[in-house]
Scaffold this active site. Structure first.
Site, PDB file in Angstrom:
ATOM      1  N   THR A  15       0.528  -1.458  -0.255  1.00  0.00           N
ATOM      2  CA  THR A  15      -0.098   0.313  -0.095  1.00  0.00           C
ATOM      3  C   THR A  15       0.904   1.086   0.528  1.00  0.00           C
ATOM      4  O   THR A  15       1.164   2.150  -0.985  1.00  0.00           O
ATOM      5  CB  THR A  15      -0.944   0.057   1.524  1.00  0.00           C
ATOM      6  OG1 THR A  15      -2.010  -1.114   0.803  1.00  0.00           O
ATOM      7  CG2 THR A  15      -2.368   0.960   1.127  1.00  0.00           C
ATOM      8  N   LYS A  36      -8.574  -1.931  -5.823  1.00  0.00           N
ATOM      9  CA  LYS A  36      -8.538  -2.553  -4.242  1.00  0.00           C
ATOM     10  C   LYS A  36      -9.309  -3.613  -4.363  1.00  0.00           C
ATOM     11  O   LYS A  36      -9.950  -3.610  -3.613  1.00  0.00           O
ATOM     12  CB  LYS A  36      -8.216  -2.453  -3.089  1.00  0.00           C
ATOM     13  CG  LYS A  36      -7.521  -2.455  -1.862  1.00  0.00           C
ATOM     14  CD  LYS A  36      -5.685  -3.460  -1.734  1.00  0.00           C
ATOM     15  CE  LYS A  36      -6.168  -4.682  -0.582  1.00  0.00           C
ATOM     16  NZ  LYS A  36      -4.564  -5.036  -0.500  1.00  0.00           N
ATOM     17  N   SER A  40      -9.056  -7.317   3.454  1.00  0.00           N
ATOM     18  CA  SER A  40      -9.679  -8.260   5.261  1.00  0.00           C
ATOM     19  C   SER A  40      -9.729  -7.803   5.705  1.00  0.00           C
ATOM     20  O   SER A  40      -8.919  -7.091   5.960  1.00  0.00           O
ATOM     21  CB  SER A  40      -9.454  -9.666   4.560  1.00  0.00           C
ATOM     22  OG  SER A  40      -9.678 -10.373   3.099  1.00  0.00           O
ATOM     23  N   ASP A  48      -6.745   0.132   3.144  1.00  0.00           N
ATOM     24  CA  ASP A  48      -6.054   0.086   1.809  1.00  0.00           C
ATOM     25  C   ASP A  48      -6.890   1.160   0.933  1.00  0.00           C
ATOM     26  O   ASP A  48      -6.010   2.129   0.345  1.00  0.00           O
ATOM     27  CB  ASP A  48      -5.389  -1.523   1.418  1.00  0.00           C
ATOM     28  CG  ASP A  48      -4.352  -1.526   2.337  1.00  0.00           C
ATOM     29  OD1 ASP A  48      -3.902  -1.032   3.039  1.00  0.00           O
ATOM     30  OD2 ASP A  48      -3.966  -3.157   1.892  1.00  0.00           O
ATOM     31  N   GLU A 106      -4.283  -2.766  -6.492  1.00  0.00           N
ATOM     32  CA  GLU A 106      -3.421  -3.381  -4.885  1.00  0.00           C
ATOM     33  C   GLU A 106      -4.118  -4.537  -5.070  1.00  0.00           C
ATOM     34  O   GLU A 106      -5.179  -5.056  -4.943  1.00  0.00           O
ATOM     35  CB  GLU A 106      -3.273  -2.688  -3.708  1.00  0.00           C
ATOM     36  CG  GLU A 106      -2.268  -3.426  -2.877  1.00  0.00           C
ATOM     37  CD  GLU A 106      -2.405  -2.613  -1.889  1.00  0.00           C
ATOM     38  OE1 GLU A 106      -2.964  -1.571  -1.616  1.00  0.00           O
ATOM     39  OE2 GLU A 106      -1.955  -3.738  -0.864  1.00  0.00           O
ATOM     40  N   GLY A 107      -3.206  -5.845  -5.440  1.00  0.00           N
ATOM     41  CA  GLY A 107      -3.360  -7.112  -4.755  1.00  0.00           C
ATOM     42  C   GLY A 107      -4.186  -7.622  -3.464  1.00  0.00           C
ATOM     43  O   GLY A 107      -3.553  -6.794  -2.353  1.00  0.00           O
ATOM     44  N   ALA A 108      -4.038  -8.720  -3.211  1.00  0.00           N
ATOM     45  CA  ALA A 108      -4.401  -8.805  -1.176  1.00  0.00           C
ATOM     46  C   ALA A 108      -3.040  -9.839  -1.500  1.00  0.00           C
ATOM     47  O   ALA A 108      -2.726 -10.848  -1.623  1.00  0.00           O
ATOM     48  CB  ALA A 108      -5.425  -9.364  -1.025  1.00  0.00           C
ATOM     49  N   GLY A 109      -2.382  -9.449   0.239  1.00  0.00           N
ATOM     50  CA  GLY A 109      -1.348 -10.501   0.280  1.00  0.00           C
ATOM     51  C   GLY A 109      -0.827 -10.466  -0.737  1.00  0.00           C
ATOM     52  O   GLY A 109       0.140 -10.054  -1.514  1.00  0.00           O
TER      53      GLY A 109
HETATM   54  N1  LIG Z   1       9.961   2.473   4.727  1.00  0.00           N
HETATM   55  C1  LIG Z   1       8.728   2.436   6.069  1.00  0.00           C
HETATM   56  N2  LIG Z   1       9.246   2.441   6.731  1.00  0.00           N
HETATM   57  C2  LIG Z   1       8.413   2.317   8.318  1.00  0.00           C
HETATM   58  N3  LIG Z   1       7.089   1.235   7.858  1.00  0.00           N
HETATM   59  C3  LIG Z   1       6.773   1.317   6.851  1.00  0.00           C
HETATM   60  C4  LIG Z   1       7.520   1.133   5.963  1.00  0.00           C
HETATM   61  N4  LIG Z   1       6.747   0.937   4.605  1.00  0.00           N
HETATM   62  C5  LIG Z   1       6.721   0.350   4.948  1.00  0.00           C
HETATM   63  N5  LIG Z   1       6.210   0.327   6.537  1.00  0.00           N
HETATM   64  C6  LIG Z   1       4.697  -0.076   7.731  1.00  0.00           C
HETATM   65  O1  LIG Z   1       4.911  -1.164   7.173  1.00  0.00           O
HETATM   66  C7  LIG Z   1       3.026  -1.733   7.744  1.00  0.00           C
HETATM   67  C8  LIG Z   1       2.407  -2.779   6.194  1.00  0.00           C
HETATM   68  O2  LIG Z   1       2.842  -1.684   5.142  1.00  0.00           O
HETATM   69  P1  LIG Z   1       1.685  -1.925   4.168  1.00  0.00           P
HETATM   70  O3  LIG Z   1       0.456  -1.509   4.686  1.00  0.00           O
HETATM   71  O4  LIG Z   1       1.923  -0.998   2.879  1.00  0.00           O
HETATM   72  O5  LIG Z   1       1.760  -2.877   3.583  1.00  0.00           O
HETATM   73  P2  LIG Z   1       0.812  -3.824   2.771  1.00  0.00           P
HETATM   74  O6  LIG Z   1       1.907  -5.152   1.556  1.00  0.00           O
HETATM   75  O7  LIG Z   1      -0.474  -3.107   1.593  1.00  0.00           O
HETATM   76  O8  LIG Z   1      -0.293  -4.776   3.647  1.00  0.00           O
HETATM   77  P3  LIG Z   1      -1.165  -5.492   3.011  1.00  0.00           P
HETATM   78  O9  LIG Z   1      -0.796  -7.471   2.590  1.00  0.00           O
HETATM   79  O10 LIG Z   1      -2.045  -5.672   4.706  1.00  0.00           O
HETATM   80  O11 LIG Z   1      -2.740  -4.277   1.933  1.00  0.00           O
HETATM   81  C9  LIG Z   1       2.669  -0.202   7.441  1.00  0.00           C
HETATM   82  O12 LIG Z   1       1.860  -0.031   8.975  1.00  0.00           O
HETATM   83  C10 LIG Z   1       3.159   0.452   6.965  1.00  0.00           C
HETATM   84  O13 LIG Z   1       3.232   1.889   7.632  1.00  0.00           O
HETATM   85 MG   LIG Z   2      -2.078  -3.135   1.942  1.00  0.00          MG
END
Ligand SMILES: Nc1ncnc2c1ncn2[C@@H]1O[C@H](COP(=O)(O)OP(=O)(O)OP(=O)(O)O)[C@@H](O)[C@H]1O
Ligand SMILES: [Mg+2]
Length: 218
Positions: A15, A36, A40, A48, A106-109
């Site tokens: 995200t 998105k 979930s 997201d 954006e995909g899921a997981g």
């Molecule tokens: N460079 C960074 N520095 C600090 N925190 C970060 C950084 N990148 C991501 N995060 C934190 O890590 C966590 C996971 O990031 P994000 O939500 O973008 O993951 P995601 O892959 O989208 O997860 P999901 O599978 O739930 O969609 C969030 O709290 C985000 O703010």
């Molecule tokens: Mg995400």
């Protein structure tokens, strides 16, 4: 310019990167769509889909951004089963194919997360043929997870692999992982590692700077 942001796992920074890509598109004068398809768990306010919609300029209806909002923080197919809901994979494919202009999905997981009884996220990637941005952890384990995901994506157009340092822990693999992956996948454009940054505003600026070349090169 359409990009499909997927990851080597859940919580890797998809995200953050998708929001950065959308902001860079908006800064370039585009009106991108955000998508998105399945989400979930969590609350609507900081979902997201909500973050992506805001980053894209807030011109879409929420129901256009997220087709399936599921209560439990589980893989979409599993969460849907709990709720007695049926998820239509073909509806998602039609929706994504029908999105006009530039934008980010954006995909899921990760790639093999089930989105109904017979389909995983990777089936959507293959069906819609949108170039992929693969988000991966910057730290230990990423050579394995990134390699597995890249092998799964064989034959799919790759826009970039973005390494993200999402946790603060000291990890001696962070400075060496990108080079090791580049040696293994010489034709894949790698970006990052995006450093760990707890301050949301500073993090957003770092992410935008890191992903800018992905947009500029397309
Ligand atoms: N460079 C960074 N520095 C600090 N925190 C970060 C950084 N990148 C991501 N995060 C934190 O890590 C966590 C996971 O990031 P994000 O939500 O973008 O993951 P995601 O892959 O989208 O997860 P999901 O599978 O739930 O969609 C969030 O709290 C985000 O703010
Ligand atoms: Mg995400």
């Amino acid at each position: 310019m359409r990009l499909f942001v997927t990851g080597t796992d859940t919580g890797v920074g998809k995200t953050e990167i998708a929001v950065g890509l959308l902001r860079v598109m908006v800064a370039r004068g585009l009106t991108p769509f955000a998508c998105k398809p399945w989400e979930s768990g969590g609350r609507d306010a900081d979902s997201d889909a909500t973050r992506l919609r805001h980053a894209a300029g807030d011109w879409q209806r929420p129901a256009e951004v997220c087709l399936y909002r599921l209560k439990a923080p589980l893989a979409p197919a599993i969460a849907a089963e709990r709720e007695g809901r049926r998820l239509s994979f073909s509806r998602v494919v039609r929706h994504v194919r029908g999105l006009e202009g530039d934008g980010v999905v954006e995909g899921a997981g990760g790639l093999y997360v089930p989105v109904d009884r017979t389909h995983d996220v990777i089936d959507l990637v293959r069906a819609v043929k949108v170039p992929v941005v693969l988000v991966a952890r910057a730290g230990l384990g990423t050579i394995n997870h990134t390699s597995l995901s890249l092998h799964a994506l064989e034959g799919v157009e790759l826009a970039a692999v973005v390494l993200v340092q999402g946790t603060k822990v000291a990890d001696p693999s962070v400075p060496t992982n990108r080079r090791a992956l580049e040696r293994r996948f010489p034709n894949v454009p790698f970006v990052g590692p995006v450093p760990f940054e707890p301050n949301a505003k500073r993090r957003a600026a770092l992410v935008e700077r890191a992903v800018e070349p992905i947009i500029a090169s397309r």
